[in-house]
Write a protein that holds these residues in place. Structure first.
Motif, PDB file in Angstrom:
ATOM      1  N   GLY A 181       1.232  -0.964  -0.016  1.00 48.80           N
ATOM      2  CA  GLY A 181       0.378  -0.112   0.236  1.00 48.80           C
ATOM      3  C   GLY A 181       1.104   0.911   0.098  1.00 48.80           C
ATOM      4  N   ALA A 182      -0.008   2.690  -0.529  1.00 48.36           N
ATOM      5  CA  ALA A 182       1.031   3.729   0.003  1.00 48.36           C
ATOM      6  C   ALA A 182      -0.121   4.520   1.360  1.00 48.36           C
ATOM      7  CB  ALA A 182       0.630   4.303  -1.516  1.00 48.36           C
ATOM      8  N   GLU A 183       0.749   5.531   2.161  1.00 52.95           N
ATOM      9  CA  GLU A 183      -0.097   5.986   2.527  1.00 52.95           C
ATOM     10  C   GLU A 183       0.795   7.565   2.584  1.00 52.95           C
ATOM     11  OE1 GLU A 183      -0.883   6.338   7.559  1.00 52.95           O
ATOM     12  OE2 GLU A 183      -0.511   3.849   6.501  1.00 52.95           O
ATOM     13  N   TYR A 184      -0.325   8.810   2.722  1.00 50.09           N
ATOM     14  CA  TYR A 184       0.296   9.315   2.610  1.00 50.09           C
ATOM     15  C   TYR A 184      -0.380  10.517   3.800  1.00 50.09           C
ATOM     16  CZ  TYR A 184       0.981  14.680   0.420  1.00 50.09           C
ATOM     17  OH  TYR A 184       1.556  15.914   1.184  1.00 50.09           O
ATOM     18  N   ALA A 185       0.301  11.578   4.880  1.00 50.88           N
ATOM     19  CA  ALA A 185       0.489  12.260   6.322  1.00 50.88           C
ATOM     20  C   ALA A 185      -0.882  13.820   5.554  1.00 50.88           C
ATOM     21  CB  ALA A 185       1.559  12.362   7.085  1.00 50.88           C
ATOM     22  N   ILE A 186      -1.651  13.585   6.734  1.00 57.79           N
ATOM     23  CA  ILE A 186      -2.138  14.960   5.942  1.00 57.79           C
ATOM     24  C   ILE A 186      -2.011  16.258   6.379  1.00 57.79           C
ATOM     25  CG2 ILE A 186      -4.819  16.479   5.800  1.00 57.79           C
ATOM     26  CD1 ILE A 186      -5.690  13.112   4.748  1.00 57.79           C
ATOM     27  N   ASP A 187      -1.263  16.075   7.799  1.00 48.14           N
ATOM     28  CA  ASP A 187      -0.906  16.471   8.769  1.00 48.14           C
ATOM     29  C   ASP A 187      -0.178  15.239  10.199  1.00 48.14           C
ATOM     30  OD1 ASP A 187      -2.675  15.487  10.546  1.00 48.14           O
ATOM     31  OD2 ASP A 187      -4.260  17.091  10.364  1.00 48.14           O
ATOM     32  N   PRO A 188      -0.046  16.464  11.400  1.00 42.06           N
ATOM     33  CA  PRO A 188       0.689  15.275  12.146  1.00 42.06           C
ATOM     34  C   PRO A 188       0.701  14.330  12.511  1.00 42.06           C
ATOM     35  CG  PRO A 188       1.221  18.117  11.946  1.00 42.06           C
ATOM     36  CD  PRO A 188       0.102  17.940  11.408  1.00 42.06           C
ATOM     37  N   HIS A 189      -0.935  14.366  12.378  1.00 41.82           N
ATOM     38  CA  HIS A 189      -2.206  13.476  12.894  1.00 41.82           C
ATOM     39  C   HIS A 189      -2.878  12.000  12.122  1.00 41.82           C
ATOM     40  CE1 HIS A 189      -1.355  14.502  16.974  1.00 41.82           C
ATOM     41  NE2 HIS A 189      -1.666  16.308  16.837  1.00 41.82           N
ATOM     42  N   TRP A 190      -3.154  12.876  11.019  1.00 44.92           N
ATOM     43  CA  TRP A 190      -3.889  12.267  10.173  1.00 44.92           C
ATOM     44  C   TRP A 190      -3.117  11.934   8.765  1.00 44.92           C
ATOM     45  CZ3 TRP A 190      -8.162  10.503  11.757  1.00 44.92           C
ATOM     46  CH2 TRP A 190      -9.145  10.891  12.641  1.00 44.92           C
ATOM     47  N   SER A 191      -3.722  10.256   8.735  1.00 47.51           N
ATOM     48  CA  SER A 191      -3.143   9.734   6.945  1.00 47.51           C
ATOM     49  C   SER A 191      -3.756   9.163   6.805  1.00 47.51           C
ATOM     50  CB  SER A 191      -2.158   9.308   7.969  1.00 47.51           C
ATOM     51  OG  SER A 191      -1.612   8.018   8.286  1.00 47.51           O
ATOM     52  N   ILE A 227      -9.411  -4.725  -1.844  1.00 48.16           N
ATOM     53  CA  ILE A 227      -9.108  -3.062  -1.514  1.00 48.16           C
ATOM     54  C   ILE A 227      -9.307  -2.347  -0.479  1.00 48.16           C
ATOM     55  CG2 ILE A 227      -9.167  -1.262  -3.404  1.00 48.16           C
ATOM     56  CD1 ILE A 227      -7.421  -3.308  -4.142  1.00 48.16           C
ATOM     57  N   LYS A 228      -8.781  -1.943   0.138  1.00 49.82           N
ATOM     58  CA  LYS A 228      -9.573  -1.097   1.331  1.00 49.82           C
ATOM     59  C   LYS A 228      -9.123   0.629   1.072  1.00 49.82           C
ATOM     60  CE  LYS A 228      -7.132  -3.219   5.156  1.00 49.82           C
ATOM     61  NZ  LYS A 228      -6.881  -4.726   6.152  1.00 49.82           N
ATOM     62  N   PHE A 229      -9.449   1.470   1.260  1.00 44.74           N
ATOM     63  CA  PHE A 229      -8.698   2.736   2.185  1.00 44.74           C
ATOM     64  C   PHE A 229      -8.993   2.753   3.076  1.00 44.74           C
ATOM     65  CE2 PHE A 229     -10.579   7.518   2.345  1.00 44.74           C
ATOM     66  CZ  PHE A 229      -9.357   7.703   2.267  1.00 44.74           C
ATOM     67  N   GLY A 230      -8.339   3.424   3.647  1.00 42.99           N
ATOM     68  CA  GLY A 230      -8.177   4.346   5.140  1.00 42.99           C
ATOM     69  C   GLY A 230      -7.754   5.351   5.811  1.00 42.99           C
ATOM     70  N   LEU A 231      -8.182   5.771   6.633  1.00 42.88           N
ATOM     71  CA  LEU A 231      -7.676   6.973   7.340  1.00 42.88           C
ATOM     72  C   LEU A 231      -6.905   6.732   8.937  1.00 42.88           C
ATOM     73  CD1 LEU A 231     -10.605   9.450   7.373  1.00 42.88           C
ATOM     74  CD2 LEU A 231      -8.562   9.450   6.005  1.00 42.88           C
ATOM     75  N   ASN A 232      -5.827   6.922   9.433  1.00 41.11           N
ATOM     76  CA  ASN A 232      -5.390   6.411  10.166  1.00 41.11           C
ATOM     77  C   ASN A 232      -5.752   8.015  11.426  1.00 41.11           C
ATOM     78  OD1 ASN A 232      -4.695   4.060  10.489  1.00 41.11           O
ATOM     79  ND2 ASN A 232      -2.846   4.320   8.721  1.00 41.11           N
ATOM     80  N   TYR A 233      -4.995   7.762  12.538  1.00 42.51           N
ATOM     81  CA  TYR A 233      -4.772   9.722  13.531  1.00 42.51           C
ATOM     82  C   TYR A 233      -3.553   9.155  14.602  1.00 42.51           C
ATOM     83  CZ  TYR A 233      -5.134  12.487  16.879  1.00 42.51           C
ATOM     84  OH  TYR A 233      -4.855  13.611  18.337  1.00 42.51           O
ATOM     85  N   LYS A 234      -2.062   9.276  14.816  1.00 44.16           N
ATOM     86  CA  LYS A 234      -1.204   8.895  15.162  1.00 44.16           C
ATOM     87  C   LYS A 234      -1.584   9.653  16.623  1.00 44.16           C
ATOM     88  CE  LYS A 234       2.548  10.089  13.345  1.00 44.16           C
ATOM     89  NZ  LYS A 234       3.545  10.973  14.293  1.00 44.16           N
ATOM     90  N   PHE A 235      -0.815   8.875  17.381  1.00 47.18           N
ATOM     91  CA  PHE A 235      -0.897   9.941  18.953  1.00 47.18           C
ATOM     92  C   PHE A 235       0.339  10.739  18.706  1.00 47.18           C
ATOM     93  CE2 PHE A 235      -3.761   6.355  19.607  1.00 47.18           C
ATOM     94  CZ  PHE A 235      -5.318   7.674  19.746  1.00 47.18           C
ATOM     95  N   GLY A 236       0.815  11.557  19.074  1.00 48.12           N
ATOM     96  CA  GLY A 236       2.208  12.356  19.406  1.00 48.12           C
ATOM     97  C   GLY A 236       2.362  13.700  18.788  1.00 48.12           C
ATOM     98  N   GLY A 237       3.390  13.587  18.999  1.00 45.32           N
ATOM     99  CA  GLY A 237       3.905  14.948  17.986  1.00 45.32           C
ATOM    100  C   GLY A 237       4.833  13.940  16.297  1.00 45.32           C
TER     101      GLY A 237
END
Length: 237
Positions: A181-191, A227-237
């Motif tokens: 897969g491929a992942e793209y960071a939208i901002d410091p928390h969301w990708s 085939i999956k599309f996903g959103l992640n929330y990363k904890f921390g800065g």
């Protein structure tokens, strides 16, 4: 495995152009800091899946003709942790998926024709992940164990069993999975991510269906593609 590599090629063709355009430098803009993917994350996903079962009739060992080919939408949750070293990102991830993947057909058995339905309701994976980061964009592969629960329903068309009232049953099974897969960071928390998943359940699982009067039994193996599309929330800065 041809299906797996074809899925990967399609995935990167779609995502690669978007990620490349998003990472094009802008003249006179200040240099952005190198992105860091390390940390815990949780998220959700949705997508589409399709299955290819192979069914063998117990009594004669004959392969059943025209088996169901389940397909449909799905959704679930995932959580994991990443460690980044330079451009390389390593991690571990677990996910759970609920699905509306299902399929029916008039399956041809040695005893006659039975209307068969497969309903793979739930599946889960536990995988190790390795990725290569290009600032906000990351390309990755995963591999590990897969689990699935599937329900079955059979109703006689011309067979002497499962007449009138459908025979039902279910089974749990373990297998293996690989994905890319491929992942793209939208901002410091969301990708956001786009991922192709291949699951193989190679063990000849024994399944029994019954309506309380008669019963049917068979063995099967199956493969799944998602085939999956996903959103992640990363904890921390």
């Amino acid at each position: 495995m041809k299906k797996f590599w074809a899925g990967i090629s399609f995935l990167f063709a779609v995502w690669g152009g978007t990620a490349f355009a998003a990472d094009m430098p802008v003249k006179a803009a200040p240099a952005a800091p190198i992105w860091n993917w390390s940390g815990f994350y949780v998220g959700g996903h949705f997508g589409y899946g399709w299955a290819f079962p192979e069914i063998t009739e117990d009594t004669t060992g004959t392969r059943v003709g025209n088996p169901p080919r389940p397909k449909g939408i799905l959704g679930g949750v995932q959580l994991g942790y990443n460690w980044q070293s330079g451009r390389w990102v390593y991690g571990i991830e677990g996910d759970f998926t609920w699905s509306d993947v299902k399929g029916s057909s008039n399956a041809v058995t040695p005893a006659g024709i039975v209307h068969a339905t497969g309903l793979p309701d739930d599946y889960s994976t536990i995988t190790a992940r390795a990725g290569y980061a290009m600032d906000r964009a990351m390309y990755y592969v995963k591999g590990g164990a897969a689990w699935m629960n599937e329900r079955f329903k059979q109703l006689s068309v011309t067979t002497p069993t499962c007449i009138g009232t459908p025979c039902t049953g279910s089974n749990d099974t373990w297998g293996w999975t690989v994905s890319a897969g491929a992942e793209y960071a939208i901002d410091p928390h969301w990708s956001a991510r786009l991922e192709y998943v291949y699951m193989d359940f190679p063990t000849h699982e024994h399944v029994v269906t019954s309506n309380g009067v008669s019963a049917n039994s068979f063995h099967l193996t199956r493969t799944f593609s998602l085939i999956k599309f996903g959103l992640n929330y990363k904890f921390g800065g």
